[in-house]
Design an enzyme around this catalytic site. Structure first.
Site, PDB file in Angstrom:
ATOM      1  N   PRO A  10       0.800  -1.073  -0.252  1.00 53.87           N
ATOM      2  CA  PRO A  10      -0.145  -0.013  -0.089  1.00 53.87           C
ATOM      3  C   PRO A  10       1.111   1.429   0.027  1.00 53.87           C
ATOM      4  CG  PRO A  10       0.113  -1.377   1.970  1.00 53.87           C
ATOM      5  CD  PRO A  10       0.070  -2.024   1.270  1.00 53.87           C
ATOM      6  N   ASN A  11       0.508   2.326  -0.769  1.00 51.45           N
ATOM      7  CA  ASN A  11       0.979   3.731  -1.396  1.00 51.45           C
ATOM      8  C   ASN A  11       2.322   3.477  -1.659  1.00 51.45           C
ATOM      9  OD1 ASN A  11      -1.113   4.886   0.809  1.00 51.45           O
ATOM     10  ND2 ASN A  11      -0.311   4.001   2.506  1.00 51.45           N
ATOM     11  N   ARG A  18       5.481  12.323  -2.764  1.00 45.70           N
ATOM     12  CA  ARG A  18       5.432  12.673  -1.286  1.00 45.70           C
ATOM     13  C   ARG A  18       7.015  12.330  -0.614  1.00 45.70           C
ATOM     14  NH1 ARG A  18       0.097  13.372   1.523  1.00 45.70           N
ATOM     15  NH2 ARG A  18      -0.981  15.270   1.347  1.00 45.70           N
ATOM     16  N   TYR A  23      11.807   8.687   1.057  1.00 40.23           N
ATOM     17  CA  TYR A  23      11.576   6.975   0.059  1.00 40.23           C
ATOM     18  C   TYR A  23      12.307   7.610  -1.404  1.00 40.23           C
ATOM     19  CZ  TYR A  23       8.632   5.445   2.811  1.00 40.23           C
ATOM     20  OH  TYR A  23       7.454   5.556   4.308  1.00 40.23           O
ATOM     21  N   ASN A  74       8.026  -6.027  -1.195  1.00 43.96           N
ATOM     22  CA  ASN A  74       7.589  -4.469  -0.487  1.00 43.96           C
ATOM     23  C   ASN A  74       6.620  -4.464  -0.040  1.00 43.96           C
ATOM     24  OD1 ASN A  74       8.144  -2.335   1.173  1.00 43.96           O
ATOM     25  ND2 ASN A  74       9.508  -1.074  -0.436  1.00 43.96           N
ATOM     26  N   ALA A  77       3.707  -0.970   4.842  1.00 45.61           N
ATOM     27  CA  ALA A  77       2.953  -1.117   5.918  1.00 45.61           C
ATOM     28  C   ALA A  77       2.301  -2.606   6.241  1.00 45.61           C
ATOM     29  CB  ALA A  77       1.950  -0.304   6.364  1.00 45.61           C
ATOM     30  N   HIS A  80       4.322  -4.772   8.585  1.00 50.10           N
ATOM     31  CA  HIS A  80       4.779  -4.556  10.096  1.00 50.10           C
ATOM     32  C   HIS A  80       3.622  -5.349  10.506  1.00 50.10           C
ATOM     33  CE1 HIS A  80       7.925  -2.039   8.822  1.00 50.10           C
ATOM     34  NE2 HIS A  80       7.288  -1.513   8.618  1.00 50.10           N
ATOM     35  N   ASP A  87       1.501 -15.796   6.600  1.00 45.76           N
ATOM     36  CA  ASP A  87       1.004 -16.927   6.224  1.00 45.76           C
ATOM     37  C   ASP A  87       1.092 -17.157   4.965  1.00 45.76           C
ATOM     38  OD1 ASP A  87       0.078 -17.534   8.492  1.00 45.76           O
ATOM     39  OD2 ASP A  87      -2.016 -17.768   9.115  1.00 45.76           O
ATOM     40  N   GLU A  98      12.744  -9.925   0.985  1.00 51.78           N
ATOM     41  CA  GLU A  98      12.488  -8.675   1.852  1.00 51.78           C
ATOM     42  C   GLU A  98      12.472  -7.409   0.694  1.00 51.78           C
ATOM     43  OE1 GLU A  98      11.867  -8.953   5.636  1.00 51.78           O
ATOM     44  OE2 GLU A  98      10.827  -6.973   5.716  1.00 51.78           O
ATOM     45  N   HIS A 100      12.444  -2.872   1.503  1.00 52.49           N
ATOM     46  CA  HIS A 100      12.235  -1.815   1.924  1.00 52.49           C
ATOM     47  C   HIS A 100      13.530  -0.481   1.026  1.00 52.49           C
ATOM     48  CE1 HIS A 100      10.132  -3.521   4.557  1.00 52.49           C
ATOM     49  NE2 HIS A 100      10.288  -4.210   5.161  1.00 52.49           N
ATOM     50  N   LEU A 101      12.326   0.091   0.178  1.00 56.67           N
ATOM     51  CA  LEU A 101      12.684   1.739   0.612  1.00 56.67           C
ATOM     52  C   LEU A 101      14.171   2.839   1.338  1.00 56.67           C
ATOM     53  CD1 LEU A 101      10.419   3.146  -1.882  1.00 56.67           C
ATOM     54  CD2 LEU A 101      12.457   2.500  -2.588  1.00 56.67           C
ATOM     55  N   SER A 102      13.317   2.342   2.470  1.00 51.47           N
ATOM     56  CA  SER A 102      14.297   2.925   3.733  1.00 51.47           C
ATOM     57  C   SER A 102      14.201   2.424   4.777  1.00 51.47           C
ATOM     58  CB  SER A 102      13.335   3.569   4.095  1.00 51.47           C
ATOM     59  OG  SER A 102      11.969   3.371   5.457  1.00 51.47           O
ATOM     60  N   ARG A 107      13.772   3.473  12.258  1.00 47.69           N
ATOM     61  CA  ARG A 107      12.819   4.540  11.690  1.00 47.69           C
ATOM     62  C   ARG A 107      12.034   3.894  13.213  1.00 47.69           C
ATOM     63  NH1 ARG A 107       9.220   4.920   6.269  1.00 47.69           N
ATOM     64  NH2 ARG A 107       8.500   6.178   7.662  1.00 47.69           N
ATOM     65  N   ARG A 111       8.129   0.337  12.840  1.00 52.45           N
ATOM     66  CA  ARG A 111       8.493  -0.552  12.183  1.00 52.45           C
ATOM     67  C   ARG A 111       9.250  -1.595  12.472  1.00 52.45           C
ATOM     68  NH1 ARG A 111       5.947   3.152   7.571  1.00 52.45           N
ATOM     69  NH2 ARG A 111       5.615   5.473   9.105  1.00 52.45           N
TER      70      ARG A 111
HETATM   71  O1  CA2 Z   1      10.786   1.872   3.338  1.00 51.04           O
HETATM   72  C1  CA2 Z   1      10.297   1.224   2.936  1.00 51.04           C
HETATM   73  O2  CA2 Z   1      10.254   1.099   1.298  1.00 51.04           O
HETATM   74  C2  CA2 Z   1       8.334   0.735   3.088  1.00 51.04           C
HETATM   75  O3  CA2 Z   1       8.082  -0.397   2.784  1.00 51.04           O
HETATM   76  C3  CA2 Z   1       7.933   1.690   2.350  1.00 51.04           C
HETATM   77  C4  CA2 Z   1       6.201   1.820   3.424  1.00 51.04           C
HETATM   78  C5  CA2 Z   1       6.993   1.713   4.929  1.00 51.04           C
HETATM   79  O4  CA2 Z   1       5.393   1.947   5.712  1.00 51.04           O
HETATM   80  C6  CA2 Z   1       7.575   0.827   5.358  1.00 51.04           C
HETATM   81  O5  CA2 Z   1       7.767   1.273   6.330  1.00 51.04           O
HETATM   82  C7  CA2 Z   1       8.684   0.468   4.918  1.00 51.04           C
HETATM   83  C8  CA2 Z   1       5.624   3.040   2.865  1.00 51.04           C
HETATM   84  C9  CA2 Z   1       5.272   2.934   1.482  1.00 51.04           C
HETATM   85  C10 CA2 Z   1       4.434   4.661   1.459  1.00 51.04           C
HETATM   86  O6  CA2 Z   1       4.680   5.303   0.667  1.00 51.04           O
HETATM   87  C11 CA2 Z   1       4.425   6.774   0.293  1.00 51.04           C
HETATM   88  C12 CA2 Z   1       5.938   7.161  -0.502  1.00 51.04           C
HETATM   89  C13 CA2 Z   1       5.147   8.473  -1.121  1.00 51.04           C
HETATM   90  C14 CA2 Z   1       4.255   8.853  -0.237  1.00 51.04           C
HETATM   91  C15 CA2 Z   1       3.556   8.794   1.014  1.00 51.04           C
HETATM   92  C16 CA2 Z   1       3.969   7.566   1.116  1.00 51.04           C
END
Ligand code: CA2
Length: 145
Positions: A10-11, A18, A23, A74, A77, A80, A87, A98, A100-102, A107, A111
């Site tokens: 998601p997202n 943003r 990211y 990836n 959210a 977590h 499963d 796995e 993740h960008l960050s 953080r 997370r």
């Molecule tokens: O660092 C990552 O790749 C995450 O999976 C990104 C997730 C975050 O919940 C994980 O803890 C780490 C969030 C992705 C949200 O992406 C956005 C992109 C643009 C603006 C806002 C959120």
């Protein structure tokens, strides 16, 4: 040819619009293009997907039980929170990577737990889109050590 499923949660469809400080400036389409270029270099075939819905991700993982040689995920959210994705990943006998960008471990405390990490053959975090490239390279090497 190795077939790799790349799943994004998601997202992540909002990338580049943003929070570039966290990211980066690349969009998800940019990351997909990078993965496709990498896959061509490595002789892989990629199926790159994103969903904001937990159940849709679960269904795609279930479908990967046949015909897929590795999964890069990836889960955003859901990393977590999702026992359902955990499963579903357990059904797979192919490597799960796995990404993740960050780096979530650097953080907020919420997370720091990953429901995917116990099942993952490798984890790449905190390197932006480069983590996806490293995941593809890892799968390529694991197939031909
Ligand atoms: O660092 C990552 O790749 C995450 O999976 C990104 C997730 C975050 O919940 C994980 O803890 C780490 C969030 C992705 C949200 O992406 C956005 C992109 C643009 C603006 C806002 C959120």
């Amino acid at each position: 040819m190795m077939r790799i499923l790349i799943l994004n949660g998601p997202n992540l469809n909002m990338l580049g619009r943003r929070e570039p400080d966290i990211y980066g400036h690349q969009t998800l389409a940019d990351i997909e293009a990078l993965c496709r270029d990498t896959a061509i270099r490595l002789g892989q075939e990629v199926d790159f997907r994103q969903s904001n819905h937990e159940g849709e991700l679960v269904t795609w993982i279930q479908q990967a039980v046949e015909g897929i040689d590795g999964v890069i995920i990836n889960a955003a959210a859901y990393t977590h929170t999702s026992v359902a994705i955990h499963d579903a990943l357990k059904l797979l006998s192919v490597p799960v990577i796995e990404v993740h960008l960050s780096n979530p471990k650097e953080r907020e405390a919420f997370r720091h737990i990953s429901y995917i990490e116990p099942l993952a053959a490798a984890l790449f975090a905190g390197e932006g889109a480069r983590g996806y490239v490293k995941a593809l390279e890892f799968l390529s090497t694991s197939q031909n050590p």
